[in-house]
Design a protein around this motif. Sequence first.
Motif, PDB file in Angstrom:
ATOM      1  N   GLN A  36     -28.792  12.256  24.612  1.00 20.24           N
ATOM      2  CA  GLN A  36     -28.615  11.452  23.406  1.00 20.24           C
ATOM      3  C   GLN A  36     -29.385  10.138  23.499  1.00 20.24           C
ATOM      4  O   GLN A  36     -30.016   9.699  22.536  1.00 20.24           O
ATOM      5  CB  GLN A  36     -27.121  11.168  23.181  1.00 20.24           C
ATOM      6  CG  GLN A  36     -26.340  12.357  22.685  1.00 20.24           C
ATOM      7  CD  GLN A  36     -24.875  12.012  22.464  1.00 20.24           C
ATOM      8  OE1 GLN A  36     -24.445  10.892  22.734  1.00 20.24           O
ATOM      9  NE2 GLN A  36     -24.102  12.986  21.996  1.00 20.24           N
ATOM     10  N   ARG A  90     -28.058   4.334  13.349  1.00 25.90           N
ATOM     11  CA  ARG A  90     -27.780   5.588  14.056  1.00 25.90           C
ATOM     12  C   ARG A  90     -28.442   5.613  15.430  1.00 25.90           C
ATOM     13  O   ARG A  90     -27.785   5.903  16.450  1.00 25.90           O
ATOM     14  CB  ARG A  90     -28.249   6.773  13.220  1.00 25.90           C
ATOM     15  CG  ARG A  90     -27.786   8.125  13.742  1.00 25.90           C
ATOM     16  CD  ARG A  90     -28.195   9.239  12.797  1.00 25.90           C
ATOM     17  NE  ARG A  90     -27.588  10.512  13.164  1.00 25.90           N
ATOM     18  CZ  ARG A  90     -28.070  11.334  14.091  1.00 25.90           C
ATOM     19  NH1 ARG A  90     -29.167  11.016  14.744  1.00 25.90           N
ATOM     20  NH2 ARG A  90     -27.455  12.466  14.377  1.00 25.90           N
ATOM     21  N   SER A  91     -29.737   5.316  15.476  1.00 26.04           N
ATOM     22  CA  SER A  91     -30.441   5.378  16.766  1.00 26.04           C
ATOM     23  C   SER A  91     -29.953   4.318  17.736  1.00 26.04           C
ATOM     24  O   SER A  91     -29.600   4.643  18.891  1.00 26.04           O
ATOM     25  CB  SER A  91     -31.950   5.232  16.542  1.00 26.04           C
ATOM     26  OG  SER A  91     -32.442   6.348  15.847  1.00 26.04           O
ATOM     27  N   SER A 137     -32.335   9.184  21.063  1.00 23.81           N
ATOM     28  CA  SER A 137     -32.305   7.981  20.227  1.00 23.81           C
ATOM     29  C   SER A 137     -33.572   7.162  20.435  1.00 23.81           C
ATOM     30  O   SER A 137     -34.132   6.605  19.487  1.00 23.81           O
ATOM     31  CB  SER A 137     -31.070   7.141  20.540  1.00 23.81           C
ATOM     32  OG  SER A 137     -31.141   6.589  21.840  1.00 23.81           O
ATOM     33  N   GLU A 158     -21.160  11.892  17.588  1.00 25.18           N
ATOM     34  CA  GLU A 158     -22.129  12.240  18.631  1.00 25.18           C
ATOM     35  C   GLU A 158     -21.649  11.794  20.013  1.00 25.18           C
ATOM     36  O   GLU A 158     -21.793  12.528  20.996  1.00 25.18           O
ATOM     37  CB  GLU A 158     -23.478  11.593  18.320  1.00 25.18           C
ATOM     38  CG  GLU A 158     -24.201  12.155  17.102  1.00 25.18           C
ATOM     39  CD  GLU A 158     -25.003  13.400  17.429  1.00 25.18           C
ATOM     40  OE1 GLU A 158     -24.911  13.880  18.576  1.00 25.18           O
ATOM     41  OE2 GLU A 158     -25.708  13.893  16.540  1.00 25.18           O
ATOM     42  N   VAL A 216     -22.742   8.776  14.512  1.00 26.83           N
ATOM     43  CA  VAL A 216     -22.832   8.238  15.872  1.00 26.83           C
ATOM     44  C   VAL A 216     -21.478   8.379  16.576  1.00 26.83           C
ATOM     45  O   VAL A 216     -21.406   8.778  17.746  1.00 26.83           O
ATOM     46  CB  VAL A 216     -23.258   6.753  15.828  1.00 26.83           C
ATOM     47  CG1 VAL A 216     -23.229   6.145  17.229  1.00 26.83           C
ATOM     48  CG2 VAL A 216     -24.651   6.629  15.229  1.00 26.83           C
ATOM     49  N   GLY A 242     -27.093   2.876  17.644  1.00 28.21           N
ATOM     50  CA  GLY A 242     -25.695   3.227  17.921  1.00 28.21           C
ATOM     51  C   GLY A 242     -25.598   4.309  18.967  1.00 28.21           C
ATOM     52  O   GLY A 242     -24.757   4.237  19.886  1.00 28.21           O
ATOM     53  N   MET A 243     -26.442   5.339  18.842  1.00 27.20           N
ATOM     54  CA  MET A 243     -26.450   6.409  19.847  1.00 27.20           C
ATOM     55  C   MET A 243     -26.908   5.883  21.197  1.00 27.20           C
ATOM     56  O   MET A 243     -26.375   6.276  22.250  1.00 27.20           O
ATOM     57  CB  MET A 243     -27.373   7.543  19.387  1.00 27.20           C
ATOM     58  CG  MET A 243     -26.748   8.474  18.363  1.00 27.20           C
ATOM     59  SD  MET A 243     -27.856   9.835  17.925  1.00 27.20           S
ATOM     60  CE  MET A 243     -28.085  10.604  19.534  1.00 27.20           C
TER      61      MET A 243
END
Length: 589
Positions: free
Chosen positions: A281, A136-137, A285, A29, A26, A139-140
């Motif tokens: 992004q 991750r999702s 996400s 990204e 993340v 966070g993105m």
Amino acid sequence: MKRYMKYIKPYAFFFIAGPVMMLTEVFGEVWIPKLMSLIIDNGIGNHDIAYVIRIAFVMLGACLLMICGGTLGNFFSVKAAVGASADLRSDLFSKVQEFSFADVDNFSTGSLVTRLTNDLQQIQQLVVTMLKMALRSPGMLVGGFIMALSVNRDLAIVLLIVIPLLGLSIFFIMKTAYPRFERMQLALDDLNNGIKEVLTNVRVVKSFVREEHEKDKFEQLNSGMMEKSLSAMNVVIFMQPVMAVFMNLTSAAVVWFGGNRIIAGEMQVGELTAFITYITQILMSLMMLAMVILQSSRAMASFKRVSEVLDYEASLTDKDAKEKDRIVREGSIEFCHVYFEYDSDGILGDAAGNSDKQVLKDINFSIAPGETVGILGATGCGKTSLVQLIPRLYDATKGQVLVDGVDVRDYSLYNLREGVAMVLQYNTLFSGTVAENLRWGDEDASDEDIVRFSEYAQADSFVSTFKGGYDYMIEQGGSNVSGGQKQRLCIARALLKKPRILILDDSTSAVDTATERRINEAFANELKDTTRLIIAQRIGSVKDADKIIVMDDGRIVDIGNHSELIERCAEYQDIYYSQIEKQKEGTVI
């Protein structure tokens, strides 16, 4: 979730480390688009090659960090999911082992297989996905939104319009998906049951030339599975274009408004490039979260099915047993006013105990230790049901079954069944050597014991002709030995258990009379202290028994030895003389 925490705790480090390591992705990204905008606006715009190279090295470091974090995150996530699902599978299998025959019938074998395999696989895949996307999702989503605001607050308003609309779309898709996935798993149960039935009875199918009939049945089950799967997968398929529409419309809106700002000199090209990347992004996400939710919809149906097994109260337990430490020492048996019916609803008919569902009706008899007792009667009269009550494969609906003067429900199931051995007419052998199969009776049996008890069962004579003898490999279900050989191996296996009570349920039906006579002689000489119950169709198999129980329509008609019954019992006389007539006609009895 309290139940499933016990499977998470042993792998707590991996459950935590996996998502944390995914945060490094993340970081990369959300940082790389900003670095790219700096290269475009400051490096390329000012023709500063040194600046471009410096930022490029920073981007390279970020990429290496993402690679390390992503690899470790994936490894930890898979480790956690596979370990937890393996432990869950072990507990689920152990639970199924506690089930009685009736409990297994209640779920069906195919359904239990599906729950132990496919349903657990769905749960495992969900855990892996969630661990990868748990931080991750979001966070993105959060990181991309913050960076987008830092680039241009006005353009970020587009997100406030798109996200609620996308959320509503996802909600309605999820609401449609869950019941479809549940129906798909039920269809898979039916398919597994059908496949198991055909493969288990393939010899019958072929002997009656019913291959085409079974193909048609399978085609119906397969088509049903296909239709349910397509119905569920259509939801997944529909998700893709919905997400694509929102992503493309949002990107088009950002390019339109952002392009106008560039023309007006209010925004730089690098900033617009970074903003478009952040918008992508954010939507990606959301798409990943949507796919997790969609996958969880299917997995929740699997969770429900697994929980049904774990929550199921086995119908036969020994938790209320009063004498759990008692073992079967003598082998006496007594039935006191026993009634029995399958799938009992507790209704025992009228005052006389009459009920169309009852298999056994007011059964009363006693057997002394070491006695040999024959049980005769027409097919379906309740002989097998009667003997299955002794080791508590089923419980009596009413009345008492006593072993050594103690109600069988007061024994621990292990101690009771350790003292009783059963040999069924259609017994099963397992994949492995002959010796491994026989050691089911006693896993510590010596080679000498195996040979000795095989001789009692008249099995040594043919095992010694096998290539490798007792190391000969038995195929699944004993398909590479004859019916008579299988029965004799099963008898030897039961004898190795050295039981106090031995039940032979028509277990010599595939054996010739001469071999059966030698088996009975071995029993009489070597198992004098073992109580034996012999269910048979041939009077010759039980003629020398201490007593013979004659049954008809779930009731005991008479009890006595051969001489007594031939004088007074009409049912016994009918069986005896009908078999005499068959002998005269040349039929071996």
